[in-house]
Scaffold this motif. Structure first.
Motif, short mmCIF file in Angstrom:
data_model
loop_
_atom_site.label_atom_id
_atom_site.label_comp_id
_atom_site.label_asym_id
_atom_site.label_seq_id
_atom_site.Cartn_x
_atom_site.Cartn_y
_atom_site.Cartn_z
N PRO A 87 0.81 -1.23 0.00
CA PRO A 87 0.00 0.00 0.00
C PRO A 87 0.84 1.28 0.00
O PRO A 87 0.37 2.31 -0.51
CB PRO A 87 -0.83 -0.13 1.27
N THR A 90 1.33 3.17 -3.29
CA THR A 90 0.23 3.91 -3.90
C THR A 90 0.65 5.34 -4.15
O THR A 90 1.08 6.05 -3.24
CB THR A 90 -1.01 3.88 -2.98
N THR A 114 -2.64 2.23 -7.49
CA THR A 114 -3.26 2.06 -6.19
C THR A 114 -3.10 0.61 -5.75
O THR A 114 -3.45 -0.30 -6.50
CB THR A 114 -4.75 2.42 -6.24
N SER A 116 -4.10 -2.05 -2.87
CA SER A 116 -5.02 -2.30 -1.76
C SER A 116 -4.44 -3.35 -0.83
O SER A 116 -3.75 -4.28 -1.26
CB SER A 116 -6.37 -2.75 -2.30
#
Length: 117
Positions: A87, A90, A114, A116
């Motif tokens: 993450p 990102t 991005t 997750s």
């Protein structure tokens, strides 16, 4: 004038991979340096890494061993292979092209990555 167009961004789960591409067009001098920067929300833009026309690469410590930069000089294209994404990766990823490491680069428009959890 140089135009840079990035592609390949998107949404991926932690541990996954993505490959970004950046195609350069216009007046391109050689040799040159092509690089990748990123900017996460609320943070300053940071260098991810770069590659020279001769293939010499350099990476930020945060991505060493996970990211690989390569280029196709015939196509004026640079790639960013990102493995083991987390993450913290990102960000909006920007491609750059400059004549030398110390000259002002041209910038692409950026592509969103991005990751997750």
């Amino acid at each position: 004038q140089v135009q840079l167009v990035e592609s390949g961004g998107g949404l991926v789960q932690a541990g996954g991979s993505l490959r970004l591409s950046c195609a350069a067009s216009g007046t391109i001098f050689s040799p040159n340096v092509m690089g990748w920067y990123r900017q996460a929300p609320g943070k300053q833009r940071e260098l991810v890494g770069y590659i020279t026309s001769g293939g010499t690469t350099n990476y930020a410590d945060s991505v060493k061993g996970r990211f690989t930069i390569s280029r196709d000089n015939a196509k004026n294209t640079v790639y960013l292979q990102m493995n083991g994404l987390n993450p913290e990766d990102t960000a909006i990823y920007y491609c750059t092209l400059s004549t030398t490491l110390f000259s002002r680069p041209s910038w692409g428009q950026g592509t969103q990555v991005t990751v997750s959890s």
